[in-house]
Design a protein around this motif. Structure first.
Motif, mmCIF file in Angstrom:
data_model
loop_
_atom_site.group_PDB
_atom_site.id
_atom_site.type_symbol
_atom_site.label_atom_id
_atom_site.label_comp_id
_atom_site.label_asym_id
_atom_site.label_seq_id
_atom_site.Cartn_x
_atom_site.Cartn_y
_atom_site.Cartn_z
ATOM 1 N N GLN A 21 0.815 -1.216 0.000
ATOM 2 C CA GLN A 21 0.000 0.000 0.000
ATOM 3 C C GLN A 21 0.853 1.273 0.000
ATOM 4 O OE1 GLN A 21 -2.791 -1.219 3.415
ATOM 5 N NE2 GLN A 21 -4.151 -0.077 2.071
ATOM 6 N N PHE A 22 2.165 1.101 0.118
ATOM 7 C CA PHE A 22 3.030 2.286 0.117
ATOM 8 C C PHE A 22 3.089 2.890 -1.272
ATOM 9 C CE2 PHE A 22 7.226 4.307 -0.476
ATOM 10 C CZ PHE A 22 7.097 5.322 0.468
ATOM 11 N N ASP A 23 2.745 4.171 -1.356
ATOM 12 C CA ASP A 23 2.753 4.918 -2.616
ATOM 13 C C ASP A 23 3.590 6.174 -2.374
ATOM 14 O OD1 ASP A 23 2.089 6.867 -4.603
ATOM 15 O OD2 ASP A 23 0.259 5.781 -5.072
ATOM 16 N N LEU A 24 4.750 6.232 -3.008
ATOM 17 C CA LEU A 24 5.686 7.326 -2.746
ATOM 18 C C LEU A 24 5.076 8.682 -3.062
ATOM 19 C CD1 LEU A 24 8.456 8.398 -1.979
ATOM 20 C CD2 LEU A 24 9.231 7.897 -4.305
ATOM 21 N N LYS A 25 4.449 8.812 -4.214
ATOM 22 C CA LYS A 25 3.852 10.089 -4.601
ATOM 23 C C LYS A 25 2.799 10.528 -3.588
ATOM 24 C CE LYS A 25 1.448 12.402 -8.416
ATOM 25 N NZ LYS A 25 0.886 12.243 -9.784
ATOM 26 N N LYS A 26 1.976 9.610 -3.170
ATOM 27 C CA LYS A 26 0.923 9.904 -2.196
ATOM 28 C C LYS A 26 1.522 10.300 -0.852
ATOM 29 C CE LYS A 26 -3.164 7.645 -0.149
ATOM 30 N NZ LYS A 26 -3.942 6.377 -0.154
ATOM 31 N N ALA A 27 2.570 9.583 -0.436
ATOM 32 C CA ALA A 27 3.208 9.863 0.853
ATOM 33 C C ALA A 27 3.844 11.242 0.875
ATOM 34 C CB ALA A 27 4.255 8.794 1.163
ATOM 35 N N LEU A 28 4.425 11.669 -0.249
ATOM 36 C CA LEU A 28 5.048 12.988 -0.304
ATOM 37 C C LEU A 28 4.019 14.114 -0.211
ATOM 38 C CD1 LEU A 28 7.758 12.454 -3.073
ATOM 39 C CD2 LEU A 28 8.165 12.879 -0.638
ATOM 40 N N ILE A 29 2.782 13.830 -0.559
ATOM 41 C CA ILE A 29 1.721 14.837 -0.500
ATOM 42 C C ILE A 29 0.986 14.787 0.836
ATOM 43 C CG2 ILE A 29 -0.472 15.582 -1.520
ATOM 44 C CD1 ILE A 29 0.551 14.412 -4.193
ATOM 45 N N ARG A 30 0.508 13.612 1.196
ATOM 46 C CA ARG A 30 -0.332 13.459 2.385
ATOM 47 C C ARG A 30 0.441 13.185 3.670
ATOM 48 N NH1 ARG A 30 -5.837 10.069 1.249
ATOM 49 N NH2 ARG A 30 -6.376 10.885 -0.816
ATOM 50 N N GLY A 31 1.669 12.673 3.527
ATOM 51 C CA GLY A 31 2.355 12.181 4.706
ATOM 52 C C GLY A 31 1.828 10.815 5.069
ATOM 53 N N LEU A 32 2.132 10.355 6.294
ATOM 54 C CA LEU A 32 1.811 8.984 6.668
ATOM 55 C C LEU A 32 1.080 8.874 7.999
ATOM 56 C CD1 LEU A 32 5.110 7.341 5.424
ATOM 57 C CD2 LEU A 32 2.840 6.993 4.465
ATOM 58 N N LEU A 33 0.346 9.921 8.396
ATOM 59 C CA LEU A 33 -0.563 9.765 9.532
ATOM 60 C C LEU A 33 -1.667 8.806 9.093
ATOM 61 C CD1 LEU A 33 -0.782 13.467 10.746
ATOM 62 C CD2 LEU A 33 0.375 11.564 11.896
ATOM 63 N N PRO A 34 -1.975 7.766 9.861
ATOM 64 C CA PRO A 34 -2.844 6.682 9.388
ATOM 65 C C PRO A 34 -4.188 7.130 8.811
ATOM 66 C CG PRO A 34 -1.842 6.094 11.475
ATOM 67 C CD PRO A 34 -1.476 7.521 11.225
ATOM 68 N N GLY A 35 -4.932 7.929 9.575
ATOM 69 C CA GLY A 35 -6.261 8.332 9.124
ATOM 70 C C GLY A 35 -6.238 9.185 7.875
ATOM 71 N N ILE A 36 -5.145 9.885 7.654
ATOM 72 C CA ILE A 36 -5.033 10.780 6.497
ATOM 73 C C ILE A 36 -4.525 10.030 5.271
ATOM 74 C CG2 ILE A 36 -3.752 12.767 5.603
ATOM 75 C CD1 ILE A 36 -3.943 13.893 8.487
ATOM 76 N N TYR A 37 -3.495 9.213 5.445
ATOM 77 C CA TYR A 37 -2.942 8.469 4.313
ATOM 78 C C TYR A 37 -3.965 7.479 3.763
ATOM 79 C CZ TYR A 37 0.186 5.603 1.502
ATOM 80 O OH TYR A 37 0.781 4.930 0.456
ATOM 81 N N LEU A 38 -4.728 6.838 4.639
ATOM 82 C CA LEU A 38 -5.672 5.795 4.222
ATOM 83 C C LEU A 38 -7.050 6.335 3.882
ATOM 84 C CD1 LEU A 38 -4.646 3.121 6.887
ATOM 85 C CD2 LEU A 38 -3.940 3.215 4.488
ATOM 86 N N ASP A 39 -7.267 7.641 4.009
ATOM 87 C CA ASP A 39 -8.558 8.249 3.715
ATOM 88 C C ASP A 39 -8.850 8.167 2.210
ATOM 89 O OD1 ASP A 39 -10.908 9.681 3.799
ATOM 90 O OD2 ASP A 39 -9.930 11.632 3.956
ATOM 91 N N SER A 40 -10.010 7.635 1.878
ATOM 92 C CA SER A 40 -10.376 7.488 0.467
ATOM 93 C C SER A 40 -10.885 8.785 -0.141
ATOM 94 C CB SER A 40 -11.448 6.400 0.302
ATOM 95 O OG SER A 40 -12.610 6.717 1.064
ATOM 96 N N SER A 41 -11.246 9.754 0.694
ATOM 97 C CA SER A 41 -11.743 11.033 0.197
ATOM 98 C C SER A 41 -10.594 11.878 -0.345
ATOM 99 C CB SER A 41 -12.451 11.794 1.316
ATOM 100 O OG SER A 41 -12.638 13.142 0.980
ATOM 101 N N ASP A 42 -10.880 12.744 -1.274
ATOM 102 C CA ASP A 42 -9.850 13.643 -1.793
ATOM 103 C C ASP A 42 -10.021 15.056 -1.236
ATOM 104 O OD1 ASP A 42 -7.555 14.024 -3.358
ATOM 105 O OD2 ASP A 42 -8.740 15.032 -4.907
#
Length: 368
Positions: free
Chosen positions: A122-143
């Motif tokens: 589930q690790f996505d580098l592009k996503k992590a650089l934008i959202r970071g890796l706080l659980p509720g935020i990284y895994l949130d399906s909403s945009d």
């Protein structure tokens, strides 16, 4: 005791252990009840369990009322079968509140944002650089929601962690300093420059920096030394605990070319710390820089290994970009692994230095 920044999942994790009693001091009414009635914890426990029986108690955000730890010790002495789960988002508040840290009775762990081991595929580098890796935020399906949460993270921190805990009376000056620190993330901490930009005294800037560190917002990275007596330079480098929280504080979620390098550095550091802390392993991370300008982003010292790590935002690495690692090798003059973590698609060797794709490289460093 589980210590970590807000929204790293401390409370969610403890609730999975299904404690018999939960006391959430983050709720103002609960906090005021226990503040006004010092014997309330003892009466709550005694009403639920007879002497000698088992009971698990969860006290959330215990740093808000450090005096409760005296009662916790008394209850444990009275009934060793009692089990307490404690969480805190501020090491400073516990220390400054003269908290009884229950020597010999407490085991402390640190919870940080998600690690690569936890995320797996589930690790996505592009996503992590934008959202970071706080659980509720990284895994949130909403945009939409995660952006709002991160944009208000700084405001929430200033109001709840700083103002409510009375860490400083000058919230306006602290807010200016916070903005300066966010804009200077991943740089050396130059107290003269930062205090000038925030329009505060140097002594105040130093105290504010310590507040950010002890409330777990910043990671301080000291200069590398062969021994504790010798350092190459004195200034520490600092990084936000989470890339997403940094982006939210700046109001900038654009991973532009001028930001990408520093964001990647920050992400690598937080992934390393999350992995090592999640494994409950000792690690020392420092940075290397000489007067001549040779630099290495991170020197990672584990129980038995030393890694010199450069972080690059490119797919290919030229020999000319390896001078810092070679300088460190000459200075350190002991066995270690010199590595570049970058956006390469496969592992390779350039002039004796290991070049790794970011994810695979981090797993190499953090494996036992």
């Amino acid at each position: 005791m589980l210590i970590g920044p807000r929204q790293t999942g401390k409370s969610t994790f403890i609730r999975q252990l299904k404690p018999d009693l939960e006391i959430n001091l983050a709720r103002q009414l609960v906090y005021l009840d226990f503040l006004s009635n010092p014997g309330l914890l003892e009466s709550e426990v005694h009403s639920r369990v007879a002497s000698g029986e088992r009971l698990s108690v969860f006290i959330d955000e215990v740093q808000r009322l450090p005096s409760l730890l005296n009662t916790v010790q008394s209850l444990i002495d009275e009934n060793p079968k009692l089990r307490f789960y404690l969480t805190s988002s501020s090491a400073r508040k516990l220390k400054r509140g003269n908290a009884n840290l229950l020597p010999g009775r407490i085991v402390s762990y640190e919870m940080r944002p998600l690690s690569i081991e936890e995320l797996g595929d589930q690790f996505d580098l592009k996503k992590a650089l934008i959202r970071g890796l706080l659980p509720g935020i990284y895994l949130d399906s909403s945009d939409v929601v995660w952006r709002k949460v991160l944009r208000t993270y700084a405001v929430t921190y200033l109001q709840e962690e700083v103002q409510a805990e009375a860490l400083t009376r000058n919230l306006e000056g602290f807010s200016r300093f916070f903005s300066v620190v966010a804009s200077r993330n991943a740089e050396l901490f130059d107290i003269a420059k930062f205090s000038s930009e925030a329009q505060i005294e140097r002594t105040t800037a130093k105290r504010y920096f310590e507040i950010l560190e002890y409330t777990l917002i910043l990671n301080r990275i000291e200069a590398f030394a062969k021994s504790t007596r010798r350092r190459i330079i004195q200034h520490p480098r600092f990084y936000f605990f989470d890339v997403g929280a940094l982006n939210g504080s700046l109001g900038n979620f654009n991973v532009s070319d001028d930001r990408k390098g520093k964001l990647l550095e920050n992400l690598v550091l937080q992934l390393l710390l999350s992995s090592f802390k999640g494994q409950d392993r000792q690690v020392r991370v420092s940075h290397y820089r000489t007067d001549a300008g040779a630099e290495v982003d991170f020197i990672v010292q584990t129980e038995s290994k030393v890694f010199a790590i450069e972080v690059k935002s490119a797919r290919a690495v030229a020999q000319s970009e390896l001078s810092g690692l070679k300088s460190f090798a000459g200075f350190y003059d002991k066995p270690h692994r010199a590595m570049v973590l970058c956006l390469a698609e496969r592992q390779q060797l350039v002039d004796g230095i290991e070049i790794w794709p970011l994810k695979e490289g981090i797993l190499q460093i953090t494996k036992r």
